[in-house]
Enzyme design. Structure first.
Site, PDB file in Angstrom:
ATOM      1  CB  SER A   1     -15.357 147.932  94.461  1.00 64.00           C
ATOM      2  OG  SER A   1     -16.359 148.530  95.238  1.00 64.00           O
ATOM      3  CG  ASN A   2     -16.866 146.189  99.346  1.00 58.55           C
ATOM      4  OD1 ASN A   2     -18.072 146.400  99.340  1.00 58.55           O
ATOM      5  ND2 ASN A   2     -16.001 147.061  99.845  1.00 58.55           N
ATOM      6  NE  ARG A   3     -21.198 139.295  97.174  1.00 57.80           N
ATOM      7  CZ  ARG A   3     -21.527 138.294  97.987  1.00 57.80           C
ATOM      8  NH1 ARG A   3     -20.604 137.456  98.394  1.00 57.80           N
ATOM      9  NH2 ARG A   3     -22.770 138.126  98.389  1.00 57.80           N
ATOM     10  CB  SER A   4     -21.028 146.964 100.288  1.00 58.80           C
ATOM     11  OG  SER A   4     -21.985 147.836 100.846  1.00 58.80           O
TER      12      SER A   4
ATOM     13  CB  ALA B   1     -18.406 147.454 102.688  1.00 61.54           C
TER      14      ALA B   1
END
Ligand code: C5P
Length: 217
Positions: free
Chosen positions: A21-24, A88
């Site tokens: 995943s990502n930091r969004s 994101a």
């Protein structure tokens, strides 16, 4: 007007307990949804997993993976006037999802990643709604955003510099550059995401109105 807004990250599973995943945080997308509701617009919000309360009055469609977001956007887009792709979405996902939990072993572990489907680029070229893409860049923000606008056939791209700790991802504030298909560029200087969202909504609705009046004339 009817806004379709995507927000937050996607999760691309590796096995039943792990994902990429990502930091969004979803803060910008949710602020845009709130600002649209405040301005009297209808809102459908397609949201990845975030820790924010649902905006009151929005129809929320929760999703987890980029494939789920792809399907939800395609299902909903034909009923909107403005699509704001603030999410994101992961650019890559694991080539294989293990059915059982991957066991720890000695030595390195590597995964094959394959590109996800690009939702923006998959939208029909001939469409009635305005499409807004987002570009989170760490360098050459305007040049990269302009490239994204052309490659992904957007009407507008909102670009922000995510290399700065005080604006962009996870932060409560943002500073954005808005690029239009016709070549025009506008900037919104650093402000709380709520304020930036209100300005963005006015700009998006304006472009949409202009397009509608052009069609009627
Ligand atoms: O290429 P990049 O991920 O930087 O592009 C960001 C923009 O493209 C965002 O508006 C995002 O929602 C959208 N996107 C998409 N489908 C993907 C990846 C990103 O629509 N698979």
């Amino acid at each position: 007007m009817r806004f379709l807004i995507t927000a937050g990250p996607t999760r691309e599973p590796l096995d039943p307990v792990r994902y990429l995943s990502n930091r969004s945080s979803g803060k910008m997308g949710y602020a845009i949804a709130e600002a649209s509701l405040e301005a009297g617009h209808e809102v459908v919000l397609i949201s990845g997993p975030v820790g924010i309360n649902r905006p009151r009055g929005a129809a929320v469609i929760p999703i987890s993976t980029s494939d789920e977001m792809f399907d939800a956007v395609h299902q909903q887009a034909r009923n909107c006037d403005i699509l704001v792709m603030c999410a994101a979405v992961a650019d890559y996902k694991p080539a294989k999802v293990s059915k059982s939990k991957i066991k720890k072993r000695d030595g390195n572990l590597s995964f094959d990643l394959i590109p996800t489907r690009d939702i923006l680029a998959s939208l029909p070229k001939n469409r009635k709604y305005i499409v807004v893409g987002f570009a989170a860049e760490t360098e050459n923000v305007e040049t990269n955003a302009l490239e994204k606008l052309r490659e992904k056939n957007c009407d507008i791209v909102v670009a922000n510099d995510v290399s700065r700790a005080d604006s962009g991802m996870e932060s409560d504030e943002n500073e954005v550059t808005i690029l239009f298909r016709g070549g025009e560029i506008k900037k919104i200087s650093r402000a709380p995401k709520k304020i930036v969202a209100r300005e963005l909504i006015k700009i998006f609705a304006n472009v949409c109105e202009k397009r509608l009046t052009k069609k009627i004339a």
